[in-house]
Design a protein around this motif. Structure first.
Motif, PDB file in Angstrom:
ATOM      1  N   ALA A  75       6.682   5.609   1.238  1.00 46.70           N
ATOM      2  CA  ALA A  75       7.482   4.790   2.153  1.00 46.70           C
ATOM      3  C   ALA A  75       6.770   4.640   3.495  1.00 46.70           C
ATOM      4  O   ALA A  75       6.733   3.541   4.074  1.00 46.70           O
ATOM      5  N   ALA A  76       6.185   5.716   3.992  1.00 51.02           N
ATOM      6  CA  ALA A  76       5.473   5.669   5.274  1.00 51.02           C
ATOM      7  C   ALA A  76       4.249   4.766   5.173  1.00 51.02           C
ATOM      8  O   ALA A  76       3.961   3.991   6.104  1.00 51.02           O
ATOM      9  N   TRP A  77       3.512   4.849   4.069  1.00 43.46           N
ATOM     10  CA  TRP A  77       2.324   4.017   3.871  1.00 43.46           C
ATOM     11  C   TRP A  77       2.695   2.532   3.876  1.00 43.46           C
ATOM     12  O   TRP A  77       2.063   1.727   4.570  1.00 43.46           O
ATOM     13  N   VAL A  78       3.725   2.177   3.128  1.00 42.99           N
ATOM     14  CA  VAL A  78       4.159   0.778   3.063  1.00 42.99           C
ATOM     15  C   VAL A  78       4.692   0.330   4.422  1.00 42.99           C
ATOM     16  O   VAL A  78       4.346  -0.756   4.907  1.00 42.99           O
ATOM     17  N   ARG A  79       5.519   1.153   5.045  1.00 44.48           N
ATOM     18  CA  ARG A  79       6.084   0.810   6.351  1.00 44.48           C
ATOM     19  C   ARG A  79       4.980   0.559   7.376  1.00 44.48           C
ATOM     20  O   ARG A  79       5.020  -0.412   8.138  1.00 44.48           O
ATOM     21  N   GLU A  80       3.966   1.414   7.382  1.00 46.66           N
ATOM     22  CA  GLU A  80       2.851   1.251   8.313  1.00 46.66           C
ATOM     23  C   GLU A  80       2.109  -0.066   8.048  1.00 46.66           C
ATOM     24  O   GLU A  80       1.734  -0.774   8.986  1.00 46.66           O
ATOM     25  N   ALA A  81       1.916  -0.403   6.791  1.00 44.78           N
ATOM     26  CA  ALA A  81       1.244  -1.671   6.459  1.00 44.78           C
ATOM     27  C   ALA A  81       2.050  -2.853   6.982  1.00 44.78           C
ATOM     28  O   ALA A  81       1.486  -3.784   7.576  1.00 44.78           O
ATOM     29  N   VAL A  82       3.358  -2.824   6.777  1.00 45.02           N
ATOM     30  CA  VAL A  82       4.212  -3.923   7.232  1.00 45.02           C
ATOM     31  C   VAL A  82       4.221  -3.984   8.763  1.00 45.02           C
ATOM     32  O   VAL A  82       4.118  -5.073   9.351  1.00 45.02           O
ATOM     33  N   GLU A  83       4.311  -2.828   9.420  1.00 45.50           N
ATOM     34  CA  GLU A  83       4.318  -2.813  10.881  1.00 45.50           C
ATOM     35  C   GLU A  83       3.006  -3.356  11.459  1.00 45.50           C
ATOM     36  O   GLU A  83       3.019  -4.094  12.443  1.00 45.50           O
ATOM     37  N   HIS A  84       1.876  -2.998  10.849  1.00 39.01           N
ATOM     38  CA  HIS A  84       0.575  -3.438  11.370  1.00 39.01           C
ATOM     39  C   HIS A  84       0.222  -4.879  11.009  1.00 39.01           C
ATOM     40  O   HIS A  84      -0.483  -5.549  11.767  1.00 39.01           O
ATOM     41  N   HIS A  85       0.692  -5.343   9.857  1.00 38.13           N
ATOM     42  CA  HIS A  85       0.252  -6.650   9.381  1.00 38.13           C
ATOM     43  C   HIS A  85       1.386  -7.662   9.212  1.00 38.13           C
ATOM     44  O   HIS A  85       1.124  -8.806   8.833  1.00 38.13           O
ATOM     45  N   GLY A  86       2.612  -7.243   9.464  1.00 39.85           N
ATOM     46  CA  GLY A  86       3.740  -8.160   9.446  1.00 39.85           C
ATOM     47  C   GLY A  86       4.366  -8.431   8.098  1.00 39.85           C
ATOM     48  O   GLY A  86       5.457  -8.984   8.029  1.00 39.85           O
ATOM     49  N   ARG A  87       3.682  -8.062   7.036  1.00 38.93           N
ATOM     50  CA  ARG A  87       4.212  -8.355   5.703  1.00 38.93           C
ATOM     51  C   ARG A  87       3.325  -7.716   4.631  1.00 38.93           C
ATOM     52  O   ARG A  87       2.261  -7.198   4.937  1.00 38.93           O
ATOM     53  N   VAL A  88       3.785  -7.826   3.394  1.00 38.49           N
ATOM     54  CA  VAL A  88       2.991  -7.486   2.214  1.00 38.49           C
ATOM     55  C   VAL A  88       3.143  -8.656   1.256  1.00 38.49           C
ATOM     56  O   VAL A  88       4.253  -9.100   0.972  1.00 38.49           O
TER      57      VAL A  88
END
Length: 181
Positions: A75-88
């Motif tokens: 969850a932290a890995w995905v959340r960090e990706a979304v926070e840094h890049h705006g989406r997946v």
């Protein structure tokens, strides 16, 4: 290898198991097609090597060490990706580990290991990336199954891995149904 103008130009792609094998190959290919790759692997040194290869070829990639059997870590890995890049936009759930053995000798530990390292490691990234994938408007999920999950395996004894790969096949069908709505 070009990192711009490809089929995945501008897409944010999560890839599990980027330390080697199919995960490394996917990271390199996705980056060559213009994706920003956000990878993970338990083996951070191996995944760092993948990052170096992608960057040297002109691609874009980051990676971090993640235990995919730990839902909170995923969850932290995905959340960090979304926070840094705006989406997946894409999730390629490649990582896995298995223990082979015939049905008469399977142990509880082997069974549980296979469920954790073949099903949980796919479910947690899907679960935590799902809303972002849906919101992207063109989200895609790629899961790695096996024909053994459909037909069984006549070439070796592998009851637990066959069951988990069958689970991946079923999960893929269910995600297609849920994603279509």
């Amino acid at each position: 290898m070009t990192a711009t103008g490809g089929r995945l130009e501008g897409r944010v792609c999560l890839i599990t198991g980027t330390g080697g094998g199919m995960g490394r190959a996917a990271a390199r290919l996705f980056a060559a097609e213009g994706a920003l790759v956000v990878g993970c692997d338990r083996r951070s040194d191996d995944s760092d090597e993948t990052v170096e290869r992608v960057l040297a070829a002109g691609g874009r990639m980051t990676s971090t060490a993640v235990d995919l059997t730990d839902e909170d870590a995923v969850a932290a890995w995905v959340r960090e990706a979304v926070e840094h890049h705006g989406r997946v936009d894409v999730l390629y759930a490649n990582a896995g580990a298995t223990r082979f053995g015939p049905v008469e000798s399977i142990t509880r530990d082997d069974w549980d290991f296979n469920l954790r390292h073949e099903l949980d490691v796919v479910l947690w990234p899907v679960k935590h990336a799902w809303l972002s994938l849906k919101a992207s408007g063109h989200g895609a999920v790629v899961l790695v199954g096996s024909t053994a999950g459909i037909t069984g395996s006549m070439t070796n004894s592998r009851v637990a891995p066959t069951v988990t790969k069958g689970g991946i096949v079923a999960m893929t069908k269910q995600l297609a149904a849920e994603g279509a709505t």
